[in-house]
Write an enzyme that holds these catalytic residues in place. Structure first.
Site, PDB file in Angstrom:
ATOM      1  N   LYS A  57      29.226   4.075  52.340  1.00 58.15           N
ATOM      2  CA  LYS A  57      27.846   3.365  52.316  1.00 58.15           C
ATOM      3  C   LYS A  57      27.202   3.495  51.098  1.00 58.15           C
ATOM      4  O   LYS A  57      27.575   4.162  50.224  1.00 58.15           O
ATOM      5  CB  LYS A  57      27.021   3.957  53.620  1.00 58.15           C
ATOM      6  CG  LYS A  57      27.588   4.087  55.125  1.00 58.15           C
ATOM      7  CD  LYS A  57      26.900   4.624  55.819  1.00 58.15           C
ATOM      8  CE  LYS A  57      27.633   4.639  57.251  1.00 58.15           C
ATOM      9  NZ  LYS A  57      28.643   5.510  57.309  1.00 58.15           N
ATOM     10  N   ASP A  66      34.965   6.986  58.851  1.00 58.55           N
ATOM     11  CA  ASP A  66      33.916   6.742  58.027  1.00 58.55           C
ATOM     12  C   ASP A  66      32.886   7.905  57.408  1.00 58.55           C
ATOM     13  O   ASP A  66      33.009   8.844  58.091  1.00 58.55           O
ATOM     14  CB  ASP A  66      32.904   5.870  59.119  1.00 58.55           C
ATOM     15  CG  ASP A  66      31.451   5.520  58.672  1.00 58.55           C
ATOM     16  OD1 ASP A  66      31.343   4.604  57.814  1.00 58.55           O
ATOM     17  OD2 ASP A  66      30.630   6.339  59.039  1.00 58.55           O
ATOM     18  N   TYR A 108      25.585  12.004  54.207  1.00 58.12           N
ATOM     19  CA  TYR A 108      26.279  13.085  54.942  1.00 58.12           C
ATOM     20  C   TYR A 108      26.547  14.335  54.078  1.00 58.12           C
ATOM     21  O   TYR A 108      27.375  14.505  53.355  1.00 58.12           O
ATOM     22  CB  TYR A 108      27.704  12.526  55.498  1.00 58.12           C
ATOM     23  CG  TYR A 108      27.198  11.457  56.524  1.00 58.12           C
ATOM     24  CD1 TYR A 108      25.949  11.077  56.950  1.00 58.12           C
ATOM     25  CD2 TYR A 108      28.352  10.790  56.742  1.00 58.12           C
ATOM     26  CE1 TYR A 108      25.981  10.133  57.894  1.00 58.12           C
ATOM     27  CE2 TYR A 108      28.120   9.356  57.621  1.00 58.12           C
ATOM     28  CZ  TYR A 108      27.113   9.052  58.092  1.00 58.12           C
ATOM     29  OH  TYR A 108      26.699   7.927  58.850  1.00 58.12           O
ATOM     30  N   GLY A 160      24.619  13.196  72.051  1.00 63.39           N
ATOM     31  CA  GLY A 160      25.314  14.043  72.868  1.00 63.39           C
ATOM     32  C   GLY A 160      24.834  13.946  74.353  1.00 63.39           C
ATOM     33  O   GLY A 160      25.431  14.722  75.143  1.00 63.39           O
ATOM     34  N   ILE A 161      24.033  13.260  74.714  1.00 55.98           N
ATOM     35  CA  ILE A 161      23.634  13.362  76.093  1.00 55.98           C
ATOM     36  C   ILE A 161      24.394  12.857  76.813  1.00 55.98           C
ATOM     37  O   ILE A 161      24.543  13.227  78.043  1.00 55.98           O
ATOM     38  CB  ILE A 161      22.186  12.418  76.237  1.00 55.98           C
ATOM     39  CG1 ILE A 161      21.508  12.875  77.472  1.00 55.98           C
ATOM     40  CG2 ILE A 161      22.455  10.977  75.941  1.00 55.98           C
ATOM     41  CD1 ILE A 161      20.882  14.096  77.874  1.00 55.98           C
ATOM     42  N   GLY A 220      28.092   6.768  67.332  1.00 52.79           N
ATOM     43  CA  GLY A 220      26.995   7.221  68.194  1.00 52.79           C
ATOM     44  C   GLY A 220      27.253   6.992  69.679  1.00 52.79           C
ATOM     45  O   GLY A 220      26.309   6.616  70.433  1.00 52.79           O
ATOM     46  N   ALA A 250      27.600  13.322  76.727  1.00 51.51           N
ATOM     47  CA  ALA A 250      28.864  14.223  76.510  1.00 51.51           C
ATOM     48  C   ALA A 250      28.411  15.711  76.680  1.00 51.51           C
ATOM     49  O   ALA A 250      28.894  16.550  76.264  1.00 51.51           O
ATOM     50  CB  ALA A 250      29.609  14.216  75.057  1.00 51.51           C
TER      51      ALA A 250
END
Length: 334
Positions: A86, A56, A61, A241-242, A236, A244
């Protein structure tokens, strides 16, 4: 690395199948952290070697950087790969003038212009093909429409564009066989419920709202997807990240209430000797609407860690314990 054998799931009611693990291209474009181009390309190639099929990306980005990098790799090895990008933002050259770089480290020299109209979506699709250097895109998502990005008043004009021409463009691309699946890619599930009134969608990419930490999208959104025969790609899965080992939630420093809940979930995982990131990665696929989970590793080594978590065996009792403790929504692990 030799290829793994991943489970594959169907995308909506299309003839498209994807591996249940994919690779998101935002991090590779330098999302808050610099990623050298060679490192990004090596990560993409490593994912192909591992057997991952869904990739994706988006014009947003790195303001085109991610699409260029993904194209560099898939141009050589497109067979079997499923490509998702997208629409909704057009990229205009800055001509040497300063421009907002947002969260991107060393983005390409373009500014973004939102456009969800018929003409804007058709232009965005063609521009993406040129940046990718490919002749086909499999899945096309309307990117970041909704009040979270544009505010209530700002979103009205963009929703009008989508409802009065943008959806028509997407449907024409699908009917012509130029894309195989259409959907939306957002961070809020409520706008996806509104989108279902516009027409028939195949797949939705929802980031952060159906994770081990948050299941706000469970009902009515995921239940409605099952009813309508639409699939969901969960972006996500680590909630920025919280889940991991990081300290960010929803792209910002995690508030204390979130940190406390994560610690409680992690304690249950420890009872079963399961790494928290492994549970976070695998949890969304318990729901029948979900066809893919989309993490965003920055290096081949990070991808290897994800693959190790992916192979971790998780007992059903772990999900039951989380539910009993009120850490999972009732029915999320049914």
């Amino acid at each position: 690395m030799t290829g793994k054998t991943f489970e594959t799931r169907r995308v909506g009611q299309t003839d498209l199948f994807v591996t249940t693990l994919g690779l998101g291209g935002a991090s590779l474009a330098g999302n808050y952290t610099p990623v050298p181009a060679d490192q990004a390309r090596a990560t993409l190639a490593h994912a192909l070697d591992a057997g991952i099929t869904l990739f994706d990306t988006a014009p947003h980005y790195g303001f085109g950087r991610s699409e260029h990098l993904v194209g560099d790799v898939l141009r050589e090895r497109r067979a079997g790969a499923v490509l998702s990008t997208k629409v909704g933002r057009l990229l205009r050259p800055v001509h040497g003038q300063p421009w907002p770089r947002d969260e991107w480290i060393d983005p390409l020299p373009f500014r973004e212009v939102y456009d969800y109209s018929y003409e804007g979506i058709m232009r965005s699709f063609e521009d993406s093909l040129q940046r990718l250097g490919l002749e086909a895109i499999d899945m096309l998502h309307v990117h970041d429409i909704g009040t979270l990005t544009h505010g209530v008043d700002g979103n009205r004009q963009y929703w009008h564009q989508l409802a009065n021409g943008g959806y028509k463009a997407l449907n024409e691309l699908r009917e012509a066989g130029l894309v195989k699946a259409i959907g939306l890619g957002v961070n809020e599930w409520q706008v996806l419920m509104d989108a279902m009134e516009l027409g028939q969608w195949d797949v939705f990419l929802l980031a952060g709202r159906y994770t081990l930490l948050e299941q706000t999208a469970l009902d009515p959104f995921l239940a409605t997807c099952v009813k309508h025969g639409a699939s969901v790609v969960v972006g996500g899965p680590f909630n920025s990240g919280i889940l991991a080992g990081g300290n960010r939630f929803d792209y910002a420093s995690a508030p204390e209430a979130i940190v406390k809940k994560v610690r409680a979930i992690e304690a249950v995982c420890a009872e079963f000797t399961v790494p928290l990131p492994a549970a976070a990665l695998q949890f969304p696929l318990l729901h029948p609407a979900v066809c893919n989970v989309l993490p965003g590793p920055r290096t081949p080594q990070e991808l290897d860690g994800i693959l190790e978590w992916w192979d971790t065996k998780i007992p059903d009792e772990l999900w039951a314990r989380l539910t009993e403790k009120g850490l999972l929504a009732p029915g999320a692990a049914a």
